[in-house]
Design an enzyme around this catalytic site. Structure first.
Site, short mmCIF file in Angstrom:
data_model
loop_
_atom_site.label_atom_id
_atom_site.label_comp_id
_atom_site.label_asym_id
_atom_site.label_seq_id
_atom_site.Cartn_x
_atom_site.Cartn_y
_atom_site.Cartn_z
CB SER A 1 -0.80 0.14 1.07
OG SER A 1 -0.62 -0.21 2.46
CE LYS B 1 -7.30 1.69 1.23
NZ LYS B 1 -7.56 0.39 1.92
CG HIS C 1 -3.76 -0.76 -2.50
ND1 HIS C 1 -4.06 0.89 -2.10
CD2 HIS C 1 -3.53 -1.35 -1.03
CE1 HIS C 1 -4.25 1.22 -0.91
NE2 HIS C 1 -3.85 0.78 -0.05
C1 LIG Z 1 -7.10 0.40 3.29
C2 LIG Z 1 -6.24 -1.11 3.14
C3 LIG Z 1 -7.56 -1.90 4.16
C4 LIG Z 1 -8.50 -1.48 4.95
O1 LIG Z 1 -9.51 -1.43 4.80
P1 LIG Z 1 -10.94 -0.91 4.97
O2 LIG Z 1 -11.85 -1.35 4.22
O3 LIG Z 1 -10.84 1.08 4.64
O4 LIG Z 1 -10.79 -0.99 6.41
C5 LIG Z 1 -6.89 -2.96 4.57
N1 LIG Z 1 -5.73 -3.61 4.15
C6 LIG Z 1 -5.08 -2.82 3.26
C7 LIG Z 1 -3.44 -3.05 2.03
C8 LIG Z 1 -5.50 -1.10 2.91
O5 LIG Z 1 -4.65 -0.78 2.16
#
Ligand SMILES: *Cc1c(COP(=O)(O)O)cnc(C)c1O
Length: 386
Positions: A177, A237, A205
């Site tokens: 990330s 995302k 991602h």
């Molecule tokens: C954003 C993210 C999460 C958390 O997801 P949310 O739905 O925002 O709680 C988990 N793992 C990774 C790698 C992330 O980038």
């Protein structure tokens, strides 16, 4: 609470203080934030879907039928028809037997370890894993082991020290990330299989952006449920809505339903959100031009950076960090860019290792070349180029 004040003061002195800006517009490339119109380069809305008219309409239509609140947890009476339909769609889309919705990715990640592992077991984490995977490992009873970033040889050695009667779970980001590079899943899944360990991939991602249909890194690498038994991905995302899911075998999903406390003891997310996500998945799958356009922007961004002497990391995804190093400097550069109408947040420890504070630039299918040109002009004027 005096000691809290001095701790906060120290945090400020270390350049680690975090501050929220207030956004008044919908998510997008051109946003209004803290009263200023800016070009945004820090959203995870990689496909430009967070404000898509058809997805909004699906949400509104479902509110008319299903109301707003789900009223209860999934196991009480909160599991609605749209939730069920979305789970089936996600299973089919990812080529897994079944899928299970979670309210957030953070909750999904803390659910998995504690539902599957006990005190005799082991969990292995890449050193650069997302905080939610680290917390998931910490909150379960299993022993936590960390391996160097993508170092499957070290992982193999660590697995060799364990016993086959212990359950062993490897957890890794699919696309990392904060660095944007990908897990070496061909090797990691091979090593897992050789040692009879389970592997779980967090594709927060990659889901939506990688693979021909947008089903993520596992689609791109053609890794099936046998090779990667636990897939987790988020919906907030690239998909543009909110929530997350875990996909895998019937037995995995049924075990999570029975045992995962962050699944059982929380109110189901609004049914309309599931309906909106169903629409979003259709768009993700059909509109491959969004992935193509994002790919062109990534290539253009990297070419511009090379011409201008801006050092980048070995990332071919939408995450293109520019390492600054010092916390104060990263903050200062981010603020100077903001003054010029460019929004890129400074990412500092503990989100990234000490000494590697950075501008985490993210690109979207909604960016045009002209936007990227403006970013580089601003970077140049704040001294980030050769
Ligand atoms: C954003 C993210 C999460 C958390 O997801 P949310 O739905 O925002 O709680 C988990 N793992 C990774 C790698 C992330 O980038």
């Amino acid at each position: 609470m005096k000691e809290l004040e001095s701790e906060l003061e120290q945090r400020r002195a270390d350049g680690l203080y975090r501050k929220r800006r207030i956004i008044d517009s919908a998510q997008g490339v051109e946003t209004r934030i803290d009263g200023k119109s800016v070009l945004s380069f820090c959203s995870n809305d990689y496909l430009g879907l967070a404000n898509h008219p058809d997805i909004k309409q699906a949400f509104i239509d479902a509110v008319a039928t299903h109301g707003i609140g789900s009223g209860a947890a999934h196991l009480i009476n909160g599991h609605s028809r749209p939730h069920e339909a979305l789970e089936q769609r996600l299973a089919e889309f990812t080529g897994r037997e079944r899928a299970l919705l979670f309210s957030t990715g953070y909750m999904a990640n803390i659910a998995i370890g504690s539902a599957l592992l006990g005190r005799n077991d082991l969990v292995y984490l890449d050193r650069l894993n997302h905080a939610s995977l680290i917390d998931g490992a910490r909150l379960c009873d299993a022993r936590l082991m960390r391996y160097r970033h993508n170092d499957f040889t070290q992982l193999e050695a660590l697995l060799g020290e364990s016993h086959r009667d212990q359950r062993r779970l490897i957890m890794t980001d699919g696309v990392f990330s904060m660095d944007g590079d990908c897990a070496d899943l061909d090797n990691l899944s091979r090593v897992a299989a050789e040692h009879g360990a389970w592997i779980m991939v967090d594709d927060a991602h990659g889901f939506g952006v990688l693979g021909a249909r947008g089903a993520g890194l596992l689609e791109q690498l053609d890794l099936d449920q046998q090779q990667v038994p636990i897939l987790m991905a988020t919906l907030g995302k690239a998909v543009g809505t909110a929530g997350a899911f875990v996909a895998g075998s019937e037995a995995l999903i049924e075990t999570l339903i029975q045992q995962a406390r962050p699944y059982i003891y929380t109110t189901a997310s609004p049914p309309a959100l599931a309906a909106a996500t169903l629409k979003a998945i259709d768009i993700v799958e059909k509109e491959s031009w969004r992935r193509d356009k994002l790919g062109e922007s990534i290539a253009y961004f990297r070419a511009r950076a090379e011409t201008l002497g801006v050092e980048l990391m070995a990332s071919h995804t939408a995450i293109q960090p520019i390492i600054i190093g010092d916390n104060h400097k990263a903050l200062q550069v981010s603020n100077a860019l903001f003054e010029q109408g460019i929004h890129v947040t400074a990412i500092r420890p503990p989100t990234v290792p000490v000494g590697s504070a950075r501008l985490r630039v993210t690109l979207s299918a909604a960016h045009e070349r002209e936007h990227i040109d403006r970013l580089f002009e601003a970077l140049n004027s704040v001294g980030i180029s050769a």
